[in-house]
Design an enzyme around this catalytic site. Structure first.
Site, short mmCIF file in Angstrom:
data_model
loop_
_atom_site.label_atom_id
_atom_site.label_comp_id
_atom_site.label_asym_id
_atom_site.label_seq_id
_atom_site.Cartn_x
_atom_site.Cartn_y
_atom_site.Cartn_z
N GLU A 37 -16.31 -172.58 -3.92
CA GLU A 37 -15.56 -173.85 -3.93
C GLU A 37 -14.49 -173.78 -2.82
O GLU A 37 -13.90 -172.73 -2.59
CB GLU A 37 -14.86 -173.97 -5.29
CG GLU A 37 -13.90 -175.13 -5.42
CD GLU A 37 -13.01 -175.03 -6.68
OE1 GLU A 37 -12.60 -173.91 -7.06
OE2 GLU A 37 -12.75 -176.08 -7.29
N LYS B 247 -16.98 -182.74 -7.77
CA LYS B 247 -16.55 -182.09 -9.02
C LYS B 247 -16.19 -183.11 -10.10
O LYS B 247 -15.37 -184.00 -9.87
CB LYS B 247 -15.35 -181.19 -8.72
CG LYS B 247 -14.87 -180.31 -9.86
CD LYS B 247 -13.82 -179.35 -9.31
CE LYS B 247 -13.30 -178.36 -10.32
NZ LYS B 247 -12.36 -177.41 -9.70
N CYS C 257 -16.55 -174.85 -10.12
CA CYS C 257 -15.49 -174.11 -10.82
C CYS C 257 -15.29 -174.52 -12.27
O CYS C 257 -16.05 -174.12 -13.14
CB CYS C 257 -14.19 -174.18 -10.04
SG CYS C 257 -13.04 -172.91 -10.61
N1 CDT Z 1 -10.70 -174.35 -9.30
C1 CDT Z 1 -10.77 -174.43 -10.63
O1 CDT Z 1 -11.37 -175.35 -11.18
N2 CDT Z 1 -10.12 -173.48 -11.32
C2 CDT Z 1 -10.03 -173.53 -12.75
C3 CDT Z 1 -8.72 -173.00 -13.18
C4 CDT Z 1 -8.43 -173.44 -14.53
S1 CDT Z 1 -6.76 -173.35 -14.88
C5 CDT Z 1 -6.09 -174.76 -14.32
C6 CDT Z 1 -11.12 -172.74 -13.45
O2 CDT Z 1 -11.67 -173.27 -14.43
O3 CDT Z 1 -11.40 -171.60 -13.10
#
Ligand code: CDT
Length: 321
Positions: free
Chosen positions: A47, A124, A168
């Site tokens: 990402e 996303k 993500c």
């Molecule tokens: N980039 C991303 O989506 N990171 C999230 C962090 C969650 S905490 C706000 C993840 O789910 O890994």
């Protein structure tokens, strides 16, 4: 016809704020070369693979960070990656921040063929974090400020199979895999930037790696699909990002995993026909799913305890005991 692919999970180490696109694209190309040396058909990048994870910072003026966005793809700075992919005959998946011509901002991933042609784009759906500055945090997670959500989880016929993309935080939601699975997805490509520290509940920090694999392994198994999860890892601008990029079989087993938090490629042979072992047995959706029982999944967002349900004290449950 056998449908066997070699897939590379191309983890990136940190990208600092002052690293320019040229430097980053050179790193991506080096990983693409490693993938080619391992006979990969497809290399999966993380990402937001062209920049630092800028939603960790607040700016009153959202346009201050517009230089982290790509207004077209490919563009002059990223074109060498497309050219190299074509030359090496290796397809790739790449996450980046997208700015549309009419000014909409998305957290986006693309799938590119071995000829360097664009096969698909995904925006996303599940944007984590918060919308406003929260100064109490050691770092921000302002994806809900910098991006609009995408509205579709879709699949693409490519690389001899049915491929899906997620980004993500999407990987933490079982709906992501099931909606892809219902479209026959055989290989889901997922890039991530996951801070190890979770400010709203630091007790989860030690479980970051466990949760990462838990969600992707169960998503793979319950839908009979391969999952490739690829991190941007390491210490980026003082923030530790989880590594542990992995390739997961439809059995739920991890078949390859990165061991560093730096630029690293691991690869695996991905037999797409193996998905049928699960899709046509335990997880034969046609035979076993009961959508009429799952209506609340789409009609409801949050928790609604049904009327008439009282939370009773344990003592009241067994007055004799
Ligand atoms: N980039 C991303 O989506 N990171 C999230 C962090 C969650 S905490 C706000 C993840 O789910 O890994």
């Amino acid at each position: 016809m056998t449908r066997i692919l070699k897939v590379g999970a191309a983890q990136l180490g940190p990208i600092q704020r002052d690293n320019n696109r040229k430097e980053v694209v050179e790193r991506l190309i080096a990983l693409l070369h490693k993938g080619a040396a391992e006979s990969c058909d497809l290399v999966v990048f993380p990402e937001l693979a062209l920049t630092t994870f800028f939603p960790r910072w607040w700016s009153e003026d959202i346009s201050e960070f517009d230089h982290f966005f790509e207004t077209e793809m490919p563009n002059q700075e990223v074109q060498p990656l497309f050219d190299k992919a074509k030359k090496l005959g290796v397809g790739f998946h790449l996450g980046y921040a997208e700015m549309t011509p009419d000014g909409h901002r998305y957290n986006t991933a693309i799938l590119v063929s071995k000829n360097g042609d664009m096969l698909g784009k995904y925006r996303k759906v599940h944007l984590p974090g918060h919308e406003e500055n929260e100064p109490w945090r050691t770092f921000q997670h302002l994806e809900r400020y910098y991006f609009e959500p995408g509205n579709e989880l879709k699949v693409f016929g490519a690389f001899d199979g049915v491929l899906g993309m997620a980004i993500c935080n999407d990987r933490r939601w079982s709906e992501t895999y099931r909606v892809l699975g219902l479209q026959g997805c055989e290989l889901a490509l997922i890039g991530y930037n996951t801070p190890v520290h979770y400010p709203p509940d630091p007790s989860q920090d030690v479980l970051a790696g466990f949760h990462n694999h838990l969600v992707m392994q169960s998503g793979a198994y319950q839908n009979g699909m391969w999952v490739v999860g690829v991190a941007k890892a390491g210490n980026e601008e003082g923030c530790d990002l989880l590594g542990e990029s992995s390739i997961i079989a439809p059995s739920g087993e991890i078949v390859a995993q990165c061991s560093t938090v730096e630029d690293e490629l691991v690869s695996a042979v991905v037999d797409l026909d193996m998905c049928a072992n699960y899709k046509e047995t335990l997880f034969d959706f046609d035979r076993y799913r009961r959508p009429e029982v799952y209506k609340s999944i789409t009609s409801q967002v949050g928790v609604e305890i049904p009327e008439g349900i009282e939370v009773r004290k344990q003592d009241d449950e067994n007055p004799e005991g």
